[in-house]
Scaffold this active site. Structure first.
Site, PDB file in Angstrom:
ATOM      1  N   CYS A   1      -5.958   1.844   5.989  1.00 41.81           N
ATOM      2  CA  CYS A   1      -6.510   0.575   6.484  1.00 41.81           C
ATOM      3  C   CYS A   1      -5.842   0.250   7.819  1.00 41.81           C
ATOM      4  O   CYS A   1      -4.870   0.907   8.205  1.00 41.81           O
ATOM      5  CB  CYS A   1      -6.254  -0.535   5.466  1.00 41.81           C
ATOM      6  SG  CYS A   1      -4.539  -1.101   5.438  1.00 41.81           S
TER       7      CYS A   1
ATOM      8  N   CYS B   1      -1.955  -0.215   7.574  1.00 48.77           N
ATOM      9  CA  CYS B   1      -1.191   1.029   7.419  1.00 48.77           C
ATOM     10  C   CYS B   1      -1.319   1.927   8.648  1.00 48.77           C
ATOM     11  O   CYS B   1      -0.353   2.593   9.041  1.00 48.77           O
ATOM     12  CB  CYS B   1      -1.648   1.751   6.159  1.00 48.77           C
ATOM     13  SG  CYS B   1      -1.228   0.824   4.656  1.00 48.77           S
TER      14      CYS B   1
ATOM     15  N   GLU C   1       1.012   3.897   1.792  1.00 45.89           N
ATOM     16  CA  GLU C   1       1.540   4.347   3.089  1.00 45.89           C
ATOM     17  C   GLU C   1       2.729   3.480   3.529  1.00 45.89           C
ATOM     18  O   GLU C   1       3.743   3.979   4.018  1.00 45.89           O
ATOM     19  CB  GLU C   1       0.468   4.280   4.181  1.00 45.89           C
ATOM     20  CG  GLU C   1      -0.784   5.078   3.903  1.00 45.89           C
ATOM     21  CD  GLU C   1      -1.874   4.209   3.284  1.00 45.89           C
ATOM     22  OE1 GLU C   1      -1.616   3.517   2.277  1.00 45.89           O
ATOM     23  OE2 GLU C   1      -2.994   4.246   3.802  1.00 45.89           O
TER      24      GLU C   1
ATOM     25  N   HIS D   1       0.853  -1.186   0.000  1.00 42.33           N
ATOM     26  CA  HIS D   1       0.000   0.000   0.000  1.00 42.33           C
ATOM     27  C   HIS D   1       0.896   1.245   0.000  1.00 42.33           C
ATOM     28  O   HIS D   1       2.047   1.190   0.473  1.00 42.33           O
ATOM     29  CB  HIS D   1      -0.885   0.021   1.246  1.00 42.33           C
ATOM     30  CG  HIS D   1      -2.011  -0.970   1.209  1.00 42.33           C
ATOM     31  ND1 HIS D   1      -3.060  -0.938   2.097  1.00 42.33           N
ATOM     32  CD2 HIS D   1      -2.266  -2.009   0.379  1.00 42.33           C
ATOM     33  CE1 HIS D   1      -3.905  -1.916   1.826  1.00 42.33           C
ATOM     34  NE2 HIS D   1      -3.446  -2.580   0.784  1.00 42.33           N
TER      35      HIS D   1
END
Lengths: 146, 146
Positions: free
Chosen positions: B77, B80, B49, B47
């Site tokens: 999420c 993260c 992040e 992801h």
């Protein structure tokens, strides 16, 4: 879990928090193994589970590890618990529970949240005494030297 | 957030879910930038992040990004969100809320859990309309072609 404990022991010898993880495929073959490497890698995300998931996904050439199982010596934190869900891990086996930082059966209980879209089968307490002893010994040693 | 939106747009052009993230140091200089790379990297943890945190930690040579701020186009999420906490990010700015998968102000509300030991300041809704439009357009396009 024996192999995960060996990874945790190796992490302790590197002065990392002793947690180890193994991923096996549907036939039971080990496809990834890792211990914590947060300090060595200067990477706050380098927990054993995340490293093992990334390695297994790389090996399989897929971001989904459908049918694979993950063994880890400590209850996963919320970061790793969510990564296990994203990876579609079938079964999660863990050793010691982690009331202070766990995300599966403690804290947010991530797999019971409406924002969780894949929930592995969870089996906790597997060789818990040995897994916990490694951690206790590690933190006791650090307190004595600090 | 403009730079994070550009990363999200670039992710969309790679057919990845369009989320982008930027990390700035205490002086406001960008030290890491990333868009989602889950499909390209065969990595369920890739992801925006997480990639930005890993890059920034590598750049600074430390697993702690004390004093740094993270801008991301979508509410993080749980994976993260926890990584942001581990990295000791000072302020988290996000664009669109994510009722289906978010972990900050939705779902587990990770920073309100007793298992969370560092809570960034959180500012949501920053350029939310543009961030959400990117995601809506992406998922509409996928439905039309599937």
């Amino acid at each position: 879990m024996q192999q995960a404990l060996l990874e945790a022991q190796a992490a302790a010898e590197r002065e990392e928090v002793p947690v180890g993880a193994i991923i096996v495929d549907a036939d039971g073959a080990i496809i990834a193994r890792a211990g914590n490497q947060v300090l060595a890698d200067h990477d706050p995300t380098a927990h054993a589970e995340l490293l093992a998931i990334r390695a297994a996904a790389h090996t399989l050439g897929s971001e989904r590890l459908t049918g694979c199982d993950l063994y880890v010596t400590l209850e996963p934190c919320p970061m790793c618990a969510q990564a296990i869900s994203f990876a579609r891990i079938r079964r999660l086996y863990y050793g010691a529970a982690d009331p202070k930082g766990g995300g599966v059966d403690n804290g947010p209980s991530l797999y019971n949240q409406p924002t969780c879209h894949h929930e592995p089968e969870v089996y906790g307490g597997m060789r818990e005494t040995e897994a916990a002893a490694l951690l206790q010994h590690f933190f006791q040693s650090r307190r004595q030297t600090s």
